[in-house]
Design a protein around this motif. Structure first.
Motif, mmCIF file in Angstrom:
data_model
loop_
_atom_site.group_PDB
_atom_site.id
_atom_site.type_symbol
_atom_site.label_atom_id
_atom_site.label_comp_id
_atom_site.label_asym_id
_atom_site.label_seq_id
_atom_site.Cartn_x
_atom_site.Cartn_y
_atom_site.Cartn_z
ATOM 1 N N LYS A 53 31.107 55.680 60.616
ATOM 2 C CA LYS A 53 31.114 54.211 60.485
ATOM 3 C C LYS A 53 31.804 53.559 61.678
ATOM 4 N N ASN A 54 32.885 54.153 62.127
ATOM 5 C CA ASN A 54 33.603 53.619 63.285
ATOM 6 C C ASN A 54 32.728 53.690 64.540
ATOM 7 N N ALA A 55 32.010 54.791 64.694
ATOM 8 C CA ALA A 55 31.106 54.942 65.836
ATOM 9 C C ALA A 55 29.997 53.889 65.783
ATOM 10 N N GLU A 56 29.498 53.612 64.575
ATOM 11 C CA GLU A 56 28.480 52.556 64.399
ATOM 12 C C GLU A 56 29.046 51.199 64.824
ATOM 13 N N LYS A 57 30.265 50.941 64.386
ATOM 14 C CA LYS A 57 30.916 49.672 64.711
ATOM 15 C C LYS A 57 31.104 49.535 66.226
ATOM 16 N N MET A 58 31.548 50.598 66.877
ATOM 17 C CA MET A 58 31.746 50.581 68.332
ATOM 18 C C MET A 58 30.411 50.379 69.063
ATOM 19 N N LEU A 59 29.355 50.994 68.554
ATOM 20 C CA LEU A 59 28.030 50.842 69.165
ATOM 21 C C LEU A 59 27.554 49.399 69.049
ATOM 22 N N GLU A 60 27.735 48.810 67.882
ATOM 23 C CA GLU A 60 27.317 47.412 67.685
ATOM 24 C C GLU A 60 28.109 46.475 68.594
ATOM 25 N N GLU A 61 29.380 46.737 68.744
ATOM 26 C CA GLU A 61 30.215 45.910 69.633
ATOM 27 C C GLU A 61 29.734 46.031 71.078
ATOM 28 N N SER A 62 29.392 47.235 71.493
ATOM 29 C CA SER A 62 28.883 47.444 72.850
ATOM 30 C C SER A 62 27.566 46.701 73.056
ATOM 31 N N LYS A 63 26.704 46.734 72.051
ATOM 32 C CA LYS A 63 25.418 46.024 72.148
ATOM 33 C C LYS A 63 25.635 44.515 72.277
ATOM 34 N N LYS A 64 26.623 44.004 71.545
ATOM 35 C CA LYS A 64 26.934 42.576 71.644
ATOM 36 C C LYS A 64 27.423 42.219 73.042
ATOM 37 N N MET A 65 28.224 43.094 73.627
ATOM 38 C CA MET A 65 28.755 42.836 74.965
ATOM 39 C C MET A 65 27.640 42.897 76.014
ATOM 40 N N VAL A 66 26.668 43.774 75.826
ATOM 41 C CA VAL A 66 25.528 43.835 76.751
ATOM 42 C C VAL A 66 24.778 42.501 76.704
ATOM 43 N N GLU A 67 24.528 42.018 75.507
ATOM 44 C CA GLU A 67 23.802 40.747 75.357
ATOM 45 C C GLU A 67 24.598 39.581 75.939
ATOM 46 N N ASP A 68 25.895 39.556 75.666
ATOM 47 C CA ASP A 68 26.737 38.481 76.194
ATOM 48 C C ASP A 68 26.768 38.505 77.716
ATOM 49 N N SER A 69 26.947 39.680 78.297
ATOM 50 C CA SER A 69 27.004 39.769 79.754
ATOM 51 C C SER A 69 25.647 39.444 80.377
ATOM 52 N N ARG A 70 24.559 39.779 79.684
ATOM 53 C CA ARG A 70 23.218 39.445 80.181
ATOM 54 C C ARG A 70 23.035 37.934 80.249
ATOM 55 N N LYS A 71 23.489 37.239 79.211
ATOM 56 C CA LYS A 71 23.377 35.777 79.191
ATOM 57 C C LYS A 71 24.218 35.143 80.293
ATOM 58 N N ARG A 72 25.457 35.609 80.428
ATOM 59 C CA ARG A 72 26.338 35.048 81.464
ATOM 60 C C ARG A 72 25.793 35.333 82.858
ATOM 61 N N LEU A 73 25.237 36.530 83.062
ATOM 62 C CA LEU A 73 24.632 36.873 84.348
ATOM 63 C C LEU A 73 23.427 35.982 84.621
ATOM 64 N N GLY A 74 22.613 35.747 83.603
ATOM 65 C CA GLY A 74 21.442 34.879 83.765
ATOM 66 C C GLY A 74 21.832 33.467 84.171
ATOM 67 N N ASN A 75 22.857 32.935 83.538
ATOM 68 C CA ASN A 75 23.338 31.593 83.882
ATOM 69 C C ASN A 75 23.876 31.546 85.306
ATOM 70 N N ALA A 76 24.659 32.556 85.683
ATOM 71 C CA ALA A 76 25.235 32.601 87.026
ATOM 72 C C ALA A 76 24.144 32.747 88.083
ATOM 73 N N LEU A 77 23.122 33.544 87.777
ATOM 74 C CA LEU A 77 21.996 33.696 88.710
ATOM 75 C C LEU A 77 21.266 32.376 88.913
ATOM 76 N N GLN A 78 21.053 31.670 87.825
ATOM 77 C CA GLN A 78 20.366 30.382 87.904
ATOM 78 C C GLN A 78 21.165 29.404 88.771
ATOM 79 N N GLU A 79 22.467 29.363 88.583
ATOM 80 C CA GLU A 79 23.322 28.485 89.384
ATOM 81 C C GLU A 79 23.282 28.878 90.858
#
Length: 113
Positions: A53-79
């Motif tokens: 369960k802990n490994a599942e939780k860590m995986l989900e957190e990592s997936k959220k960080m990938v999505e968050d960093s992708r969005k921030r990178l997209g915004n920075a690229l556009q700027e």
């Protein structure tokens, strides 16, 4: 915006894009590692339920960080793209080092995706 301000912003935003691109790559790598760790725990008969369960939780957190960093990178690229276009329209910045560096950053990131 005057040329010195554009130069300054090109340097800043170019650095932001570089940093976010690197960060995004690290989160993607972390997600792959977490997935492998979780899969290994699931295969082990002796693995504790809490560990899985802990490994599942860590995986989900990592997936959220990938999505968050992708969005921030997209915004920075556009700027940065907008700023590069603005700089390219200014004759006094055509051969400026900061513009050349920013264009190179854009090229590297766009080829890497």
């Amino acid at each position: 915006m005057d040329p010195p301000a554009i130069r300054r912003q090109l340097k800043i935003k170019g650095g932001v894009v570089k940093r976010l691109y690197k960060e995004h790559g690290l989160y993607k790598t972390e997600t792959t590692e977490q997935q492998a760790k979780r899969d290994k725990l699931k295969e082990e008969k002796s693995a504790e339920e809490w560990d899985v369960k802990n490994a599942e939780k860590m995986l989900e957190e990592s997936k959220k960080m990938v999505e968050d960093s992708r969005k921030r990178l997209g915004n920075a690229l556009q700027e940065l793209r907008s700023l590069v276009k603005l700089a390219q329209d200014k004759p006094e910045l055509k051969r400026d080092d900061e513009l050349i560096n920013a264009e190179q950053v854009l090229k590297e990131v766009e080829q890497g995706d």
